[in-house]
Design an enzyme around this catalytic site. Sequence first.
Site, PDB file in Angstrom:
ATOM      1  N   ASP A  10      22.135  -6.185  56.659  1.00 45.33           N
ATOM      2  CA  ASP A  10      22.065  -4.805  56.207  1.00 45.33           C
ATOM      3  C   ASP A  10      21.691  -4.876  54.720  1.00 45.33           C
ATOM      4  OD1 ASP A  10      22.588  -2.026  55.823  1.00 45.33           O
ATOM      5  OD2 ASP A  10      24.616  -2.534  55.146  1.00 45.33           O
ATOM      6  N   ASP A  12      22.001  -2.018  51.749  1.00 46.65           N
ATOM      7  CA  ASP A  12      22.898  -1.433  50.749  1.00 46.65           C
ATOM      8  C   ASP A  12      24.353  -1.859  50.989  1.00 46.65           C
ATOM      9  OD1 ASP A  12      20.711  -0.148  49.637  1.00 46.65           O
ATOM     10  OD2 ASP A  12      21.050   1.699  50.772  1.00 46.65           O
ATOM     11  N   ASN A  55      18.593   1.380  57.181  1.00 47.77           N
ATOM     12  CA  ASN A  55      18.291   2.811  57.293  1.00 47.77           C
ATOM     13  C   ASN A  55      18.006   3.315  55.887  1.00 47.77           C
ATOM     14  OD1 ASN A  55      18.861   2.936  60.038  1.00 47.77           O
ATOM     15  ND2 ASN A  55      20.853   3.912  59.792  1.00 47.77           N
ATOM     16  N   LYS A 106      19.801   3.107  62.864  1.00 45.58           N
ATOM     17  CA  LYS A 106      21.019   2.389  63.251  1.00 45.58           C
ATOM     18  C   LYS A 106      22.103   3.412  63.605  1.00 45.58           C
ATOM     19  CE  LYS A 106      20.927  -0.427  59.392  1.00 45.58           C
ATOM     20  NZ  LYS A 106      21.509  -1.410  58.441  1.00 45.58           N
ATOM     21  N   ASP A 131      28.058  -3.596  56.316  1.00 49.33           N
ATOM     22  CA  ASP A 131      29.278  -3.013  55.740  1.00 49.33           C
ATOM     23  C   ASP A 131      29.703  -1.716  56.423  1.00 49.33           C
ATOM     24  OD1 ASP A 131      27.272  -1.393  54.725  1.00 49.33           O
ATOM     25  OD2 ASP A 131      28.163  -1.240  52.723  1.00 49.33           O
TER      26      ASP A 131
END
Length: 180
Positions: A10, A12, A55, A106, A131
Amino acid sequence: MSLRPAFFFDRDGVVNVSPGPGYVLCWEEFHFCEGVIEALAWLKKQGFALVLVTNQQGVGKGLMTLEALDDMHHRMQEELAKYGAAFDAIHACTCLKSDPGCTCHKPSPEMVLAAASNLNLDLTRSWLIGDQDRDIQMAMSAGVPHTIRVVGENSATIAADHEIRELTELLPLLQKIVVR
Ligand SMILES: [Mg+2]
């Protein structure tokens, strides 16, 4: 041809410091999490394909252009390449979450499955680190069995196999648990 395992990241809150509820809109706002570059470089040396799956609804919302997002990722890749840590593929869903025509946001497994097909990946030997619940859910839906969660500001209801609090914990964890 043999299939490679992959490590899905992922963005961020994992690769770069989370912007909180907002968006990273330009390279100047993009700050690598301490420890992540070392982990990426180590995984690459172990033979994992590195895939970024993110995303970025800020594009769909008109807060940034697709060109600006691509430019940021290009600069990120240039920086990572200095350490032998560049991603092999970047998949970004830039649709609005509310777009009824979007199939990639996602937790949809679509971006993982596309990467698997493009890069000849063996998902059964692959990993994901994220996360948020939607990251772990995406891995489960795509048949990626191994998951790591960066715990922190996001509430977690879906358990991952392993948890870390800071990205500096990632490489030591990987060196203990990852068997190709
Ligand atoms: Mg995240």
